[in-house]
Design a protein around this motif. Sequence first.
Motif, PDB file in Angstrom:
ATOM      1  N   THR A  64      -8.468  60.305  50.047  1.00 46.28           N
ATOM      2  CA  THR A  64      -7.261  60.698  49.325  1.00 46.28           C
ATOM      3  C   THR A  64      -7.254  60.172  47.891  1.00 46.28           C
ATOM      4  OG1 THR A  64      -6.123  58.748  50.204  1.00 46.28           O
ATOM      5  CG2 THR A  64      -5.845  60.818  51.413  1.00 46.28           C
ATOM      6  N   GLU A  66      -9.391  59.680  43.904  1.00 43.22           N
ATOM      7  CA  GLU A  66      -9.832  60.601  42.869  1.00 43.22           C
ATOM      8  C   GLU A  66     -11.319  60.941  42.982  1.00 43.22           C
ATOM      9  OE1 GLU A  66      -8.102  62.302  40.580  1.00 43.22           O
ATOM     10  OE2 GLU A  66      -6.360  61.533  41.657  1.00 43.22           O
ATOM     11  N   GLY A  70     -11.925  63.519  47.604  1.00 39.25           N
ATOM     12  CA  GLY A  70     -10.472  63.516  47.498  1.00 39.25           C
ATOM     13  C   GLY A  70      -9.951  64.744  46.768  1.00 39.25           C
ATOM     14  N   ARG A  71     -10.654  65.163  45.711  1.00 40.73           N
ATOM     15  CA  ARG A  71     -10.244  66.352  44.967  1.00 40.73           C
ATOM     16  C   ARG A  71     -10.455  67.605  45.798  1.00 40.73           C
ATOM     17  NH1 ARG A  71     -13.438  63.754  41.080  1.00 40.73           N
ATOM     18  NH2 ARG A  71     -14.834  65.531  40.801  1.00 40.73           N
ATOM     19  N   ARG A  73     -10.209  67.729  49.046  1.00 40.48           N
ATOM     20  CA  ARG A  73      -9.141  67.737  50.048  1.00 40.48           C
ATOM     21  C   ARG A  73      -7.852  68.296  49.450  1.00 40.48           C
ATOM     22  NH1 ARG A  73      -6.986  63.374  54.372  1.00 40.48           N
ATOM     23  NH2 ARG A  73      -4.816  64.001  54.382  1.00 40.48           N
ATOM     24  N   ARG A  74      -7.508  67.881  48.220  1.00 46.59           N
ATOM     25  CA  ARG A  74      -6.274  68.364  47.597  1.00 46.59           C
ATOM     26  C   ARG A  74      -6.326  69.870  47.376  1.00 46.59           C
ATOM     27  NH1 ARG A  74      -6.575  63.481  44.848  1.00 46.59           N
ATOM     28  NH2 ARG A  74      -7.518  64.407  42.995  1.00 46.59           N
ATOM     29  N   GLU A  77      -5.689  71.465  50.718  1.00 43.82           N
ATOM     30  CA  GLU A  77      -4.270  71.368  51.054  1.00 43.82           C
ATOM     31  C   GLU A  77      -3.458  72.402  50.276  1.00 43.82           C
ATOM     32  OE1 GLU A  77      -3.429  67.297  50.202  1.00 43.82           O
ATOM     33  OE2 GLU A  77      -3.946  66.598  52.230  1.00 43.82           O
ATOM     34  N   ARG A  78      -3.900  72.666  49.053  1.00 46.34           N
ATOM     35  CA  ARG A  78      -3.206  73.694  48.273  1.00 46.34           C
ATOM     36  C   ARG A  78      -3.377  75.076  48.908  1.00 46.34           C
ATOM     37  NH1 ARG A  78      -4.681  75.453  42.192  1.00 46.34           N
ATOM     38  NH2 ARG A  78      -3.049  76.988  41.944  1.00 46.34           N
TER      39      ARG A  78
END
Length: 483
Positions: A64, A66, A70-71, A73-74, A77-78
Amino acid sequence: MTFSLAIVGRPNVGKSTLFNRLVGKRLALVDDQPGVTRDLREGEGKLGDLRFTVIDTAGLEEATDESLQGRMRRLTERAVDMADVCLFMIDARVGVTPADQVFAEILRKRADHVILAANKGEGAAADAGVLEAYGLGLGEPIRLSAEHGEGLPELYATLQPLADAFAERAEAEAPEIETEVGEDDPDAPRVPTVQKPMQIAVVGRPNAGKSTLINKILGEDRLLTGPEAGITRDSISLRMDWGGTPVRIFDTAGMRKKAKVQEKLEKLSVSDGLRAVKFAEIVIVLLDAAIPFEQQDLRIADLAEREGRAVVIAVNKWDLEDEKSEKLRELKDSFERLLPQLRGAPLITVSARTGRGLDRLQAAVMKAYDVWNRRVTTAQLNRWLIGMMESHPPPAPQGKRIKLRYMTQAKTRPPGFVVMCSHPDKLPESYARYLVNGLRTTFDMPGTPIRLYFRGQGDKNPYKGRREKNAGALKKHLGKKKG
């Protein structure tokens, strides 16, 4: 398209394989190693009579921070937030892992509709994993084999009622749209439409800022970016409206020298980027202002020209340059010297980070597209050809002057011209370049590839022998009358 379906799950559970099967093409890269997919890839999915947008996502990671994971995953999620339906895939042969349980909890909170699929479900080895999937609390799992196409009827049966509900909602919310007249007129000017948008590919070496540039054009962080070189692996296509023009823009993987490309996955990424260049109409070659016009940049630009694509050179990271005027003069000199085949092509300085120069880049792309589609009348061409021959007559190899008799435009996209002449095989390359440069200057066609073909007619006179033939026919006719 009635709804969107996002395929999510841990790395290497078969998401891209199912994506390729649903779109009916090998659009997404597939490999045994985990984490191949990093960006969101969209395609037109088909399953029976269902038509929908299918989204391939990066494998859900537990990071989660940077970091790259982690990027990724974001971004995934989007996609979950954007999609109407989420298809959560697990590996039936591995069974439910702690990570699967974490992601199932995320989907329960963020997604409105979740379908659970146990992939790699062929054979008895998957039985235990399918049973474990019930424990995730997401309903009955669909037993799938994306590789072999098993379980698709069950997926269809699950999606059908959801598709009907989304279609009814879309019909109720859709405004009335007047039908446009004349869209199918073959003589109408070629203008990009929503159905047939302008195709743009952004290419360059790794870490030149291609994904950052496209994100800035889109106005949102749609593509994965970062300081690491080689983040983009697939050629991702995105549809958008760029200043009122419908476009489809391709983000491609960075292309290194062939000798340095050793890994199988990077070879697949580069070949995917080359395919994007062949499908594009406009190619934006993105250079790094700190190290412009390296050997690989020249190869990429030359490839686009040989494929007949309109080329725009964009120099990124311009905000980091101190001596801008001196640097720009050096760039233009290098461009004219190293890429003479793209003489007149626009060279635009931009900053993908700040967005400066994007308005000039858009104007250059639109003009390049217009020139690429340009047509010149035959009368204009032949008047021009006479003037060119008077200024510089064709050579006379072995004392026989080459006669250029007639010229016409055979095609556009890129412009192609045919010159009918005597002895086309003896016409030197230098004279062909003279004509091409003259076409660029006279008819305002800078930068675009121009194809010039010479066709021979010999010295045959189409009327030669006509008089003798007619006289013989008349004698024969008169002789029959006397008889």
